[in-house]
Design an enzyme around this catalytic site. Structure first.
Site, mmCIF file in Angstrom:
data_model
loop_
_atom_site.group_PDB
_atom_site.id
_atom_site.type_symbol
_atom_site.label_atom_id
_atom_site.label_comp_id
_atom_site.label_asym_id
_atom_site.label_seq_id
_atom_site.Cartn_x
_atom_site.Cartn_y
_atom_site.Cartn_z
ATOM 1 N N GLU A 166 2.012 6.377 -6.891
ATOM 2 C CA GLU A 166 1.064 7.404 -7.550
ATOM 3 C C GLU A 166 1.300 8.865 -7.430
ATOM 4 O O GLU A 166 1.142 9.808 -8.258
ATOM 5 C CB GLU A 166 -0.392 7.083 -6.746
ATOM 6 C CG GLU A 166 -1.007 5.927 -6.958
ATOM 7 C CD GLU A 166 -2.387 5.719 -5.982
ATOM 8 O OE1 GLU A 166 -2.790 6.897 -5.719
ATOM 9 O OE2 GLU A 166 -2.825 4.628 -5.815
ATOM 10 N N TYR A 192 0.946 -1.201 0.128
ATOM 11 C CA TYR A 192 0.002 0.076 0.029
ATOM 12 C C TYR A 192 0.744 1.303 0.180
ATOM 13 O O TYR A 192 0.491 2.117 -0.673
ATOM 14 C CB TYR A 192 -1.066 0.093 1.145
ATOM 15 C CG TYR A 192 -1.952 0.971 1.103
ATOM 16 C CD1 TYR A 192 -3.175 0.565 -0.057
ATOM 17 C CD2 TYR A 192 -2.217 2.161 1.347
ATOM 18 C CE1 TYR A 192 -4.261 1.371 0.023
ATOM 19 C CE2 TYR A 192 -3.209 3.188 1.322
ATOM 20 C CZ TYR A 192 -4.315 2.644 0.536
ATOM 21 O OH TYR A 192 -5.241 3.483 0.309
#
EC number: 4.2.1.134
Length: 319
Positions: A250, A243
């Site tokens: 991103e 994660y």
């Protein structure tokens, strides 16, 4: 039984003729200190004594930690009956859902389709990586984008499922993750060709797909009441490294796109005169970059609570 006592090895045996019939197969358990033999009555009622003979055998002694007199036994039976009656009352109050099987079938199919979609993405990217090496980084979007569009568009149903109460998942973490991913996919990557050939696209797609390989099959099996412990552990553990790495990929994607949006002026909003002010989309991306890390924190906290709930030590109920 054969045992070693004060007189060496000997065979020990005894016979008890109970007052009333008992179950023919007692349950035996050997510990380091003793042999426990549990004999169950055929009918759960009160006995005046243990054996048919009125005088208790000399080798028998009561275990007062487990001893019940007649009033205690009656109270225990009464409590069990009341518990059973209350359970039946509660079950009768809960309305039966006529669409229960339809909802379950829909959730199974949804999770199965998503699992197959992300599995295709992961396998395709892995095979291309082994065959082409680093060259596969630069055409990931053109090869994988259609399937990723499908999976991430379908993922919007998770928000709908939470809103209508079809699943008990919290709404905010689902909204943060799904809208965050779709913003990256459709706006940052899908609308700017210069971003589609960047190597960071490979890492964004790869981390997204690996996480879902454990999440969707876990939910699919949960729908039919099956829990596979290795899968449960992976579901609530694999996100710990993946994660943050996905969030970092991103963020890199946003940082690399800011100069492109500044030069092209795409999605920038020009306000009417006399203000003559233009809100640059690149400036909004900088704000979104801060929101991205806040979103990662929100979901990280949510997933950590889930991990403690499913993998943490079980709390024992006190009687």
């Amino acid at each position: 039984a054969q045992g070693h006592g004060a007189k060496g090895d000997n065979i020990y045996e005894f016979q008890i003729e109970f007052l009333e019939p008992v179950e023919p197969k007692p349950v035996c358990r050997v510990t380091q200190r003793q042999l426990n033999i549990t004999v169950q009555k055929k009918e759960s009622n009160w006995w005046e004594r243990l054996t048919k003979q009125e005088k208790r055998p000399l080798f028998l002694a009561p275990d007062f930690d487990r001893w019940l007199d007649e009033s205690d036994a009656e109270m225990e039976l009464k409590e069990k009956e009341e518990e059973k009656i209350n359970k039946m009352k509660i079950e009768s109050r809960v309305p039966k859902d006529p669409f229960k099987h339809l909802k379950k079938g829909y959730l199974i199919m949804y999770n199965l389709v998503q699992f197959l979609g992300f599995s295709w993405i992961f396998v395709n990217m892995t095979v291309r990586l082994f065959i082409l090496g680093k060259d596969s980084f630069y055409d990931t979007f053109h090869t994988i984008a259609d399937m990723m569009y499908f999976c991430q568009t379908l993922a919007l149903m998770e928000i709908v499922n939470s809103l209508i109460g079809l699943v008990r998942s919290p709404l905010i973490p689902a909204v943060v993750q799904i809208f965050g991913r779709n913003f990256i996919l459709f706006v940052v990557l899908g609308s700017v060709e210069e971003m589609q050939s960047k190597a960071v696209v490979f890492f964004v797609f790869y981390f997204w797909s690996i996480i879902e390989l454990f999440r969707y099959p876990y939910y699919m099996l949960s729908c039919i009441g099956i829990e596979w412990k290795p899968l449960t552990w992976l579901r609530y553990t694999a996100w710990i490294p993946l994660y943050p790495l996905g969030g970092l990929a991103e963020a890199v994607c946003i940082v690399q796109s800011i100069p492109i949006f500044s030069e092209t002026g795409k999605f920038s909003l020009g306000l009417p005169n006399p203000l003559n002010v233009t809100i640059q989309f690149s400036f909004l991306l900088q704000i979104y970059l801060i929101a991205l890390f806040l979103g990662v924190f929100v979901n990280f906290r949510h997933l950590y609570k889930q991990r403690k709930q499913h993998l943490g030590p079980k709390k024992r109920k006190m009687k």
